[in-house]
Motif scaffolding. Structure first.
Motif, short mmCIF file in Angstrom:
data_model
loop_
_atom_site.label_atom_id
_atom_site.label_comp_id
_atom_site.label_asym_id
_atom_site.label_seq_id
_atom_site.Cartn_x
_atom_site.Cartn_y
_atom_site.Cartn_z
N THR A 1 -5.60 1.12 14.80
CA THR A 1 -7.16 0.43 14.91
C THR A 1 -6.16 -0.50 15.98
OG1 THR A 1 -7.81 0.42 13.07
CG2 THR A 1 -8.81 -1.41 13.93
N LYS B 1 -11.45 -8.69 10.53
CA LYS B 1 -9.99 -8.39 10.30
C LYS B 1 -8.71 -8.72 10.28
CE LYS B 1 -8.44 -3.88 10.76
NZ LYS B 1 -8.38 -2.34 10.52
N LYS C 1 0.81 -1.00 -0.21
CA LYS C 1 -0.81 0.12 -0.19
C LYS C 1 0.76 1.13 0.47
CE LYS C 1 -2.64 1.55 3.73
NZ LYS C 1 -2.57 2.64 3.99
N SER D 1 2.29 -8.04 10.57
CA SER D 1 3.53 -8.02 10.10
C SER D 1 3.82 -7.25 11.29
CB SER D 1 3.58 -6.98 8.29
OG SER D 1 3.65 -7.44 7.67
#
Ligand code: NA7
Length: 885
Positions: free
Chosen positions: A235, A354, A174, A214
């Motif tokens: 989060t 998640k 990202k 990670s």
């Protein structure tokens, strides 16, 4: 390794010899350099090369990295491991390989996984077909020649018949959206692009951004070396102890006992890992037993033990919350500083929605005095500066910043190549609102294009090794078959693709996954469409679907070759997923058809199954009583909302073919309607056939509404606010009651909600034939009900078949709900149409993928929730527009 230009002689092209080409020659009409181009040399690319070679097809793999490994080449950050046990996260296609490779730990480290993949590449002699340090930048479909033309970053053009993206789901980092990113003067590292020589953090002040897998794996390792470590958390994530070490004896024994069977079990399992499946939901056991099971899962460690402790973790919010709170308690128990502990407790998403992390002392790391947590929810990052990171409240100074900020998951790597299909359609544009695929493997407009573990396949919700092998096998078997048939192109149809996208969404919607802003939802990348990306239906189920597509001679695909064209258009799964699961469970129970039983046996059977059902939502009060029916007293059950009254009243008539059921038999649906409509629901019984045949039921139904209307106030109702509803035969009674009341100047009825009503015994409508078998209410069962209920001569009477009434005008407004796979579908729709034609205000809700019995299954089938909601909303609207007296 031999370059393309170095290839000599002839190559096969779909079984036809063509002149080999290089450079410009590849632009000769119809000439391909290779049969297949594979992009990516990770788990998927390596196995693809091996299989393609076995098929005698020529293949060239391009890989951006300087070596094999894919994600395991790049993700070299300290502490990097797989979160699936290595016994399972490995190839199964070669028994000898499977036998000879022994993992040193339960969860292998990145270097060990990488050396395994290097070993595989060497063992199967795959390196010669891989071009390293070469990126495919663009791929364009040549419609005239039916081939793909690819361009690499070294300016090379390659033509191929088939083009396979084996680029992985989590490989495109990202890009950082944090302001000031380029300004930092110190060291910057990305976990997804870690330097090969490693990083020495000794004595340094380090900032880590992110708390995904990670970060959670690397933070304890970085903390050991660094002088100061500050973690920036946006989060909090759920993390479970990995309990790494040697393989457990139990697991090793299971795998060694019969390796082939073990692997097969994984292929047919839910997540690609052979684990025992829990049979109960978390709320079906005592709190004590629940906590015992959670404790056991915590001590065993790992994702599957935890998520699999009960069977409803990802579908039932209440169950999920018990596990979430259990983990939060663990965090509070480990982390000594209460403020830090609370900040680490995830509260904004259900567990598992998640990706949960596996860790090695992650939470305990925060007990070290040099490790600090910055809660970005309270103190957000404003900018990266020359010297560190500025949050709203503090300027942090660092020597090193580590970005553990994740990936543009599932679609990022695919659309990072400029792929153009038929008529200039760019894949990035086609997928701008979310990826559209058939089976997660193919996409309309892009013939001969395949994505291994693409969006819409189980991929990241499964053991990737199993899913990769399945996709590669499916694609290679298909290519071999097309070659034999002389087929040049294969492409999915619009209908098949739309059906699959719908099915993927239907599955996601019955789970809790869409509640989280996760990378599964594309929510981590600013501007990315918010769509659930993987297929949550499970690995074994998905495999069966892919097999069925082939068995049905490539259902949903168009195949084109010289002088031949085939298109078996269709949708592979149309039932709602939870309905299909329920039907599967029922089929496995081998239940006798109801119509093969005596009426007494059938009633006893229904009563027994009802005892096993969960009750549905709580209401304010339930009162059982009796009312005078047309000829004798009958039972009713009243459901009162918890809100202060008085309330409007709804007379409910139960289903059961005029033969089965009673005032309490549709309890969950009545409770649900009561809660959602905030009205009193009174389930009114009626006399049953065969003891008391037509017209006993509608006569009792009419007596019931008269009785309610006469004493609305004493029942807690609002006088004049009366509606009727019912399901199936009960909806038939409700419809007839409306007609009778109109004709007899009876009580004013504010509206009618008819759920899958019986409306006409006389017409042979197509839904009766289409859905005659397999969807619980069969056509023989319906005939059985009619035979018990009414003589053939009576069946055309409007009191039995309300659709046959001469006049349908002046009836109360209606909501008619029909279900796609219901023999009664068309008669319900015909009644809605006839009411509309007669000037009645009608809404017709046609419930896609539902069966006759699924909407009332409040306690079991979430997919019907919107229809139940619509019924409640309709009732509210009737009362809002009706006049109380
Ligand atoms: P993840 O799981 O996507 O984690 C990325 C983390 O970085 C996550 O905590 C993000 O917070 C955080 N993040 C991302 N962008 C920002 C910005 N701009 N500011 C602050 N924090 C940010 O990636 P991983 O590499 O850890 O793991 C990927 C998968 O690999 C993992 O699930 C396993 O399957 C293996 P957010 O949650 O978005 O608020």
């Amino acid at each position: 390794m031999k370059s393309l230009a170095e290839h000599e002689g002839t190559m096969t092209n779909g079984g036809i010899d063509v002149a080999n080409s290089n450079g410009n020659e590849s632009n000769l009409p119809g000439a391909t350099d290779v049969d297949v181009v594979v992009v990516g040399a990770g788990f998927a690319g390596l196995y693809l090369l091996h299989r393609l070679r076995g098929l005698g097809m020529s293949a060239q793999c391009f890989e951006t990295a300087a070596g094999v490994g894919g994600t395991w080449y790049w993700n070299r950050y300290p502490g990097a491991r797989c979160d699936v046990e290595s016994i399972d996260y490995s190839y199964s296609f070669d028994a000898e390989l499977d036998e000879e490779w022994r993992w040193s730990e339960r969860y292998a480290t990145q270097p060990e996984i990488l050396s395994y993949l290097e070993h595989v590449a060497g063992r199967f002699d795959l390196l010669q077909d891989i071009r390293f340090s070469t990126r495919v930048e663009a791929a364009t479909w040549d419609d005239e020649q039916s081939l793909w033309r690819l361009r690499t970053d070294v300016g090379e053009d390659v033509a191929c018949r088939h083009y396979v993206m084996a680029t992985g789901c989590l490989s495109q980092p990202k890009t950082s959206e944090i302001e000031g990113h380029g300004r930092f003067g110190g060291e910057i590292y990305f976990t997804s692009r870690w330097p090969h020589e490693g990083v020495d953090f000794s004595g340094k002040r380090v900032g880590v951004i992110g708390t995904g897998s990670s970060a959670i794996q690397s933070i304890p390792v970085i903390a050991k070396q660094s002088k100061e470590l500050t973690v920036f958390q946006r989060t909090p994530n759920f993390s479970i102890p990995a309990r790494n070490g040697p393989d457990t004896a139990e697991k090793r024994a299971a795998a060694d006992r019969d390796r082939a069977a073990y692997r097969e079990q994984a292929r047919r399992s839910r997540a690609g890992v052979p684990v025992e499946v829990a049979e109960s939901g978390a709320m079906m056991v005592s709190e004590e037993e629940r906590n015992e099971r959670f404790e056991k899962a915590w001590s065993v460690g790992g994702l599957f033990a935890t998520i699999g402790a009960f069977n409803d973790m990802l579908v039932n919010l209440t169950s999920n919350e018990t596990l979430a709170e259990f983990i939060r308690d663990k965090i509070r128990g480990i982390v000594k500083d209460p403020v830090t502990a609370e900040a680490l407790c995830p509260t904004n998403h259900p567990f598992g929605t998640k990706r949960p992390c596996l860790d090695d002392n992650y939470y305990d790391t925060y007990n070290q005095p040099h490790v600090k947590l910055v809660d970005l929810l309270k103190d957000p990052i404003q900018t990266i500066t020359e010297t560190g990171i500025d949050t709203a409240a503090v300027s942090h100074t660092f020597f090193t910043i580590v970005f553990a900020t994740g990936f543009d998951a599932m679609t990022g790597a695919i659309v990072s190549v400029d792929i153009t299909g038929r008529k200039g359609l760019r894949l990035a544009d086609k997928w701008a609102e979310g990826p559209k695929t058939y089976l997660g493997l193919t996409t309309v407009g892009f013939p001969n294009f395949f994505a291994i573990t693409g969006p819409g396949s189980p991929s990241v919700l499964s053991n990737m090794a199993v899913s990769i092998e399945q996709h590669v096998d499916w694609v290679c078997d298909l290519l071999g078959d097309l070659c034999k048939r002389g087929v040049d192109t294969i492409e999915p149809t619009e209908m098949a693709e739309a059906g699959w996208v719908q099915h993927v969404n239907d599955y996601a919607d019955i789970t809790l996954y869409p509640r989280a802003n996760s990378w599964y939802m594309g929510a981590n990348v600013p501007g990315k469409a918010r769509v659930f990306l993987p297929y949550v239906g499970g690995v074994g189920n998905y495999r069966a679907i892919c097999e069925e597509v082939v068995e049905k001679d490539y259902l949903g695909f168009t195949l084109d070759g010289e002088g031949q064209r085939q298109c078996n258009d269709g949708i592979i799964r149309r039932l709602q997923p939870d309905v299909a699961i329920m039907l599967g469970v029922m089929a496995s129970m081998d239940l006798p058809p109801l119509e093969s039983l005596s009426v007494g046996e059938a009633r006893a059977f229904i009563a027994e199954t009802q005892k096993q059902r969960a009750p549905g939502p709580d209401v304010g009060e339930i009162v059982d009583g009796q009312f005078p029916g047309a000829t004798r007293d009958l039972d009713y059950r009243l459901y009162r909302p918890a809100s202060p009254g008085p309330h409007p009243i709804v007379a409910y008539f139960h289903g059961g073919g005029w033969v089965l059921g009673g005032a309490a038999s549709d309890d969950p649906l009545c409770r649900d309607l009561c809660v959602q409509s905030d009205a009193i629901i009174i389930s009114m019984d009626y006399r049953h056939a065969p003891e008391e045949r037509f017209p006993a039921a509608p006569d009792d139904g009419y007596a019931a509404v008269q009785w309610i209307a006469d004493r609305a106030e004493s029942l807690g109702g609002v006088p004049g606010q009366l509606a009727v509803t019912g399901w199936s035969a009960g909806a038939n009674v409700a419809a007839v009651v409306c007609q009778t009341s109109r004709d007899s100047q009876g009580p004013a009825i504010a509206g009618q909600v008819l759920l899958t009503p019986v409306t006409d015994a006389t017409k042979a409508l197509s839904s009766k034939a289409e859905n005659a078998e397999g969807y619980v209410l069969t056509s023989t069962l319906m005939d059985w009900f009619w035979d018990h209920y009414a003589d053939p001569i009576d069946r055309a009477n409007p009191k039995a078949s309300p659709l046959r009434a001469a006049d349908l005008s002046e009836l109360p407004p209606a909501l008619v709900v029909t279900c796609e796979f219901d023999p009664l579908r068309d008669e319900g729709a015909a009644y809605a149409d006839a009411l509309t034609a007669a000037g009645v205000d009608v809404e017709h809700l046609s419930a896609r993928g539902q069966i006759h019995t699924s909407i009332p299954a409040v306690d079991m089938l979430r997919s019907g929730a919107y229809a139940r909601q619509a019924m409640a909303t309709a009732l509210k609207q009737f009362f809002a527009t009706s006049v109380s007296v």
